[in-house]
Design an enzyme around this catalytic site. Structure first.
Site, PDB file in Angstrom:
ATOM      1  N   ASP A  88      39.149  44.382  26.705  1.00  0.00           N
ATOM      2  CA  ASP A  88      39.082  45.767  27.014  1.00  0.00           C
ATOM      3  C   ASP A  88      38.350  46.299  25.604  1.00  0.00           C
ATOM      4  O   ASP A  88      38.841  46.399  24.623  1.00  0.00           O
ATOM      5  CB  ASP A  88      40.419  46.271  27.400  1.00  0.00           C
ATOM      6  CG  ASP A  88      40.470  47.803  27.900  1.00  0.00           C
ATOM      7  OD1 ASP A  88      39.463  48.705  27.426  1.00  0.00           O
ATOM      8  OD2 ASP A  88      40.701  48.186  28.989  1.00  0.00           O
ATOM      9  N   ILE A  89      37.260  47.207  25.759  1.00  0.00           N
ATOM     10  CA  ILE A  89      36.711  47.852  24.790  1.00  0.00           C
ATOM     11  C   ILE A  89      37.670  48.913  24.009  1.00  0.00           C
ATOM     12  O   ILE A  89      37.408  49.498  22.953  1.00  0.00           O
ATOM     13  CB  ILE A  89      35.240  48.246  24.877  1.00  0.00           C
ATOM     14  CG1 ILE A  89      35.293  49.329  26.107  1.00  0.00           C
ATOM     15  CG2 ILE A  89      34.255  47.079  25.238  1.00  0.00           C
ATOM     16  CD1 ILE A  89      34.001  49.859  26.450  1.00  0.00           C
ATOM     17  N   HIS A 101      40.357  45.675  38.612  1.00  0.00           N
ATOM     18  CA  HIS A 101      40.604  45.195  37.326  1.00  0.00           C
ATOM     19  C   HIS A 101      42.099  45.219  36.864  1.00  0.00           C
ATOM     20  O   HIS A 101      42.836  46.123  36.961  1.00  0.00           O
ATOM     21  CB  HIS A 101      39.772  45.631  36.254  1.00  0.00           C
ATOM     22  CG  HIS A 101      39.697  47.109  35.978  1.00  0.00           C
ATOM     23  ND1 HIS A 101      38.992  48.186  36.792  1.00  0.00           N
ATOM     24  CD2 HIS A 101      40.248  47.801  35.088  1.00  0.00           C
ATOM     25  CE1 HIS A 101      39.377  49.180  36.407  1.00  0.00           C
ATOM     26  NE2 HIS A 101      40.066  49.194  35.411  1.00  0.00           N
ATOM     27  N   LEU A 102      42.722  44.091  36.431  1.00  0.00           N
ATOM     28  CA  LEU A 102      44.158  43.926  35.955  1.00  0.00           C
ATOM     29  C   LEU A 102      44.093  44.049  34.461  1.00  0.00           C
ATOM     30  O   LEU A 102      43.312  43.571  33.710  1.00  0.00           O
ATOM     31  CB  LEU A 102      44.731  42.717  36.435  1.00  0.00           C
ATOM     32  CG  LEU A 102      46.008  42.212  35.815  1.00  0.00           C
ATOM     33  CD1 LEU A 102      47.132  42.977  36.436  1.00  0.00           C
ATOM     34  CD2 LEU A 102      46.327  40.913  35.832  1.00  0.00           C
ATOM     35  N   HIS A 103      44.832  45.211  34.123  1.00  0.00           N
ATOM     36  CA  HIS A 103      45.124  45.474  32.658  1.00  0.00           C
ATOM     37  C   HIS A 103      46.270  44.455  32.283  1.00  0.00           C
ATOM     38  O   HIS A 103      47.178  44.602  32.748  1.00  0.00           O
ATOM     39  CB  HIS A 103      45.519  46.788  32.287  1.00  0.00           C
ATOM     40  CG  HIS A 103      44.588  47.586  32.441  1.00  0.00           C
ATOM     41  ND1 HIS A 103      43.511  48.139  31.549  1.00  0.00           N
ATOM     42  CD2 HIS A 103      43.927  48.541  33.401  1.00  0.00           C
ATOM     43  CE1 HIS A 103      42.697  48.880  31.937  1.00  0.00           C
ATOM     44  NE2 HIS A 103      42.869  49.169  33.280  1.00  0.00           N
TER      45      HIS A 103
END
Length: 160
Positions: free
Chosen positions: A52-53, A121-123
């Site tokens: 993740d940015i 999207h899964l964090h």
């Protein structure tokens, strides 16, 4: 007799989604196609993973379907294996990066409209104990805007 509903039909070539599951306007699809220069930590036919940015923890990864799938609100019971695969891939990425305490990890999704990208999207965040104040708020358990992977799976499994 009911009146016919006049629904416009998109012109050929004007839809964003291609036959191979790629959405031309989706930033995550562009990442998966190699158009953004983002390092893929995992990439197969089903799921992919990258950092993740805007990292919310020392280890913050996004695990996404390799083909465009809408946000978690658009999922049905048939998506349970996909969500389970996202979680398993997240665990594998953590292990490859020497994160062994899975009790200090958070797996979850932002609930629409609180997600900025509509590609599912899964964090994957670890260690949770090292998350800062804002990250604890953004990835907060039992909130209106964030659901854990377990909560999503429970919701999907309860669908008829």
């Amino acid at each position: 007799m009911a009146a016919a509903v006049n629904t416009p039909t998109p012109e050929i070539g004007t839809t964003n989604q291609t036959d191979d599951g790629y959405d031309k306007k989706c930033i995550f699809c562009k990442i998966l196609k190699g158009e953004m220069g983002t390092e893929l930590l995992h990439n197969d036919e089903t799921v992919s993973c990258f950092r993740d940015i805007h990292a919310g923890a020392p280890h913050h990864y996004l695990v996404v379907p390799s083909k465009h799938v809408g946000n978690c609100k658009s999922l049905g019971k048939e998506h349970v294996p996909l969500v389970e695969q996202l979680v398993e891939t997240g665990k594998e990425i953590l292990q490859k990066n020497d994160v062994t305490d899975l009790n200090d990890v958070r797996f979850g999704f932002h609930w629409p409209p609180f997600c900025s990208v509509t590609h599912l999207h899964l964090h994957v965040l670890a260690p949770v104990s090292q998350m800062g104040f804002m990250s604890r708020l953004i990835y907060r358990l039992n909130s209106y805007w964030f659901v854990t992977a377990d909560q999503l799976l429970q919701r999907l499994n309860s669908m008829s």
